[in-house]
Design a protein around this motif. Structure first.
Motif, PDB file in Angstrom:
ATOM      1  N   LEU A 457       0.774  -1.240   0.000  1.00  0.00           N
ATOM      2  CA  LEU A 457       0.000   0.000   0.000  1.00  0.00           C
ATOM      3  C   LEU A 457       0.807   1.292   0.000  1.00  0.00           C
ATOM      4  O   LEU A 457       0.230   2.370  -0.193  1.00  0.00           O
ATOM      5  CB  LEU A 457      -0.938   0.014   1.219  1.00  0.00           C
ATOM      6  N   VAL A 458       2.103   1.233   0.213  1.00  0.00           N
ATOM      7  CA  VAL A 458       2.889   2.465   0.309  1.00  0.00           C
ATOM      8  C   VAL A 458       3.564   2.759  -1.027  1.00  0.00           C
ATOM      9  O   VAL A 458       4.244   1.891  -1.586  1.00  0.00           O
ATOM     10  CB  VAL A 458       3.937   2.367   1.434  1.00  0.00           C
ATOM     11  N   PRO A 459       3.406   3.980  -1.572  1.00  0.00           N
ATOM     12  CA  PRO A 459       3.999   4.313  -2.871  1.00  0.00           C
ATOM     13  C   PRO A 459       5.485   4.640  -2.750  1.00  0.00           C
ATOM     14  O   PRO A 459       5.964   5.028  -1.675  1.00  0.00           O
ATOM     15  CB  PRO A 459       3.215   5.559  -3.298  1.00  0.00           C
ATOM     16  N   GLU A 460       6.209   4.503  -3.846  1.00  0.00           N
ATOM     17  CA  GLU A 460       7.592   4.969  -3.915  1.00  0.00           C
ATOM     18  C   GLU A 460       7.576   6.426  -4.377  1.00  0.00           C
ATOM     19  O   GLU A 460       6.975   6.748  -5.398  1.00  0.00           O
ATOM     20  CB  GLU A 460       8.413   4.115  -4.885  1.00  0.00           C
ATOM     21  N   ALA A 471      -0.440  14.367  -7.322  1.00  0.00           N
ATOM     22  CA  ALA A 471      -1.376  14.107  -8.410  1.00  0.00           C
ATOM     23  C   ALA A 471      -1.603  12.614  -8.608  1.00  0.00           C
ATOM     24  O   ALA A 471      -2.713  12.178  -8.916  1.00  0.00           O
ATOM     25  CB  ALA A 471      -0.860  14.739  -9.699  1.00  0.00           C
ATOM     26  N   SER A 472      -0.557  11.807  -8.429  1.00  0.00           N
ATOM     27  CA  SER A 472      -0.696  10.359  -8.621  1.00  0.00           C
ATOM     28  C   SER A 472      -1.471   9.698  -7.485  1.00  0.00           C
ATOM     29  O   SER A 472      -2.116   8.671  -7.670  1.00  0.00           O
ATOM     30  CB  SER A 472       0.686   9.708  -8.735  1.00  0.00           C
ATOM     31  N   MET A 473      -1.422  10.320  -6.279  1.00  0.00           N
ATOM     32  CA  MET A 473      -2.081   9.732  -5.114  1.00  0.00           C
ATOM     33  C   MET A 473      -3.515  10.206  -4.938  1.00  0.00           C
ATOM     34  O   MET A 473      -4.324   9.531  -4.302  1.00  0.00           O
ATOM     35  CB  MET A 473      -1.298  10.082  -3.840  1.00  0.00           C
ATOM     36  N   ASN A 474      -3.841  11.371  -5.474  1.00  0.00           N
ATOM     37  CA  ASN A 474      -5.134  11.997  -5.215  1.00  0.00           C
ATOM     38  C   ASN A 474      -5.864  12.250  -6.526  1.00  0.00           C
ATOM     39  O   ASN A 474      -5.450  13.094  -7.314  1.00  0.00           O
ATOM     40  CB  ASN A 474      -4.935  13.315  -4.455  1.00  0.00           C
TER      41      ASN A 474
END
Length: 483
Positions: A457-460, A471-474
């Protein structure tokens, strides 16, 4: 209308006292030049004086336990309140941390924290009763509750993207330095003297805040366009072309300003839920893995494991912490956030298992004495934690939320962190009485779960601008085109 703290932040950002370092060539899109690095190093050094305060406050209760209990005739339950009430204050600070940092600015929030911490340490240093201790500890908690949010946010907002991870992890490095100093000094000086020493980093940061610019992203978000470009130019070097980075920040900020005004409940909408799960989950797992129980009561853990004194073990922990955090700083922008987090969580799991086995051998009266495993396990635990789990969750928290949600999100995430810390620090002594080995086996299971959580679940976030990450997360911020 801007309040007095906002106007002060704007004026200081327009005319910062920090010397501008000349440079040529481009720090475009947030990449680093030598001039940028020099200025950001200075700003970060002042900001992480607050992290040093944080570390001293966490480490203060471990070496001072016996002295305070003896001099003020406290019971174990009363001292457990003193040790854990720091986190109550920190939760109060966490609740308001986002709004304070948004209203007063990043520098203003750090200044407020310094005043609270200094007052708290003075109350402890001159305390004559149980209540003075607790009030002082709550004030310190409120201060570090705000600092724990605003310091990593300030660093992430001023740093070029290719250096952001390493610089942000200096926050954890200084927390460890502060905690280590408290561990070491506490074995040689009286608890009242150690409290007075705790005032020093507060004063250092208060003076230093006069020398550094406000966060350009905060200035852009809260309506100070002239101050925004001035602060960004100062941070990137006087001769550096900032047009690309400034354009990217402005475009993204304008997009945010078109969104409805955010509230805490807005965080749980679909477009932000990925960031909330990652941020809240990391903070909860970081604390429920047992770190503050170990740090607050390290001396007692070593005594319970069969050592004649806890001083040797606490000094050894202090010696291990600092180089491991330094290694994490060096690897942050090379190895990435996720690999370091998984390695760190796996190491804390192993450390807890070793400590649990040591206590199990003592309780079951095994023929071979395994109390040395307690020392080895706690050193493995604190070394592994310092490598990644200590600092990286705060780095990721400062990266994944857009600035229009950062105040609410920061308050929520920081509150979760301190709530978990309070649960562990208050219950730790009682858990050891219930089952010493069972306590550490539970912590080991939580640390193992952390590895799975990070993997899934954690992004790099390595090597990406804050605008790209957010922008990629929301989903409400996409599509976002890099300028």
């Amino acid at each position: 209308m801007a309040g007095p703290m906002e106007r002060e932040g704007r004026d200081a950002a327009e005319k910062p006292l920090l010397v501008r370092v000349g440079g040529s060539g481009g720090s475009q899109g947030g990449s680093a030049s030598s001039s940028s690095v020099a200025v950001v190093v200075g700003c970060t050094a002042i900001a992480v004086a607050g992290s040093f305060e944080f570390g001293m406050s966490i480490g203060y209760s471990s070496p001072t336990q016996l002295g305070i209990m003896r001099d003020l005739r406290l019971s174990l339950a009363e001292y457990s309140v003193f040790g854990s009430i720091l986190t109550i204050g920190a939760m109060l600070g966490a609740i308001v941390s986002g709004s304070v940092a948004d209203r007063a600015g990043r520098r203003g929030a750090m200044a407020i924290s310094d005043v609270l911490c200094a007052l708290g340490y003075l109350l402890i240093g001159f305390s004559q009763s149980y209540w003075w201790l607790d009030i002082g500890r709550v004030l310190i908690g409120c201060g570090i509750g705000i600092l724990s949010y605003v310091v990593p946010v300030y660093i992430s907002e001023i740093t070029p993207k290719d250096l952001r991870g390493g610089f942000a992890t200096v926050n954890q490095f200084m927390i460890c330095c502060g905690g280590s100093l408290a561990f070491v000094l506490g074995t040689f000086i009286a608890w009242r003297t150690l409290a007075i020493v705790g005032v020093v980093p507060c004063l250092v940061q208060l003076v230093g805040l006069l020398l550094i610019p406000e966060s350009p992203r905060w200035l852009a978000r809260f309506g100070h366009p002239g101050a925004f470009t001035g602060a960004l130019q100062t941070l990137r070097g006087h001769g550096t072309d900032i047009s690309e980075e400034a354009s990217e920040i402005k475009v993204f900020t304008e997009k945010l300003q078109r969104l409805p005004k955010s509230k805490m409940l807005d965080l749980f909408q679909k477009e932000y839920i990925r960031a909330v799960i990652a941020g809240v989950g990391l903070m909860a797992l970081q604390q429920l893995g047992g770190v503050n129980g170990v740090l607050f009561y390290a001396s007692e853990v070593f005594v319970s494991a069969g050592f004649s004194s806890g001083n040797t073990g606490t000094v050894a922990m202090a010696v291990v912490q600092v180089p491991m955090v330094g290694l994490g700083v060096l690897l942050m922008d090379k190895a990435g956030r996720r690999p370091l987090l998984m390695i760190s969580a796996a190491g804390t799991c192993v450390g807890c298992l070793l400590v649990g086995l040591s206590f199990l051998s003592k309780e079951q009266h095994w023929e071979r004495d395994l109390n040395v495993l307690a020392l080895a396990g706690l050193l493995v635990f604190i070394g592994s934690f310092s490598l990644g789990m200590g600092g990286i969750p705060w780095v990721i928290m400062s990266e994944i939320f857009p600035i229009n949600m950062k105040g609410s999100a920061g308050s929520l995430v920081t509150l979760v962190s301190w709530l978990g810390s309070w649960i562990v620090s208050y219950a730790f002594n009682f858990l050891l009485i219930w089952s010493s080995y069972g306590t550490f086996f539970i912590f080991a299971a939580i640390c193992g779960l952390t590895v799975v959580f990070v993997h899934r679940l954690v992004p790099e976030t390595k090597g990406r601008t804050l605008e790209e990450i957010q922008a990629s997360m929301n989903s409400s911020l996409t599509p976002f085109h890099k300028y």
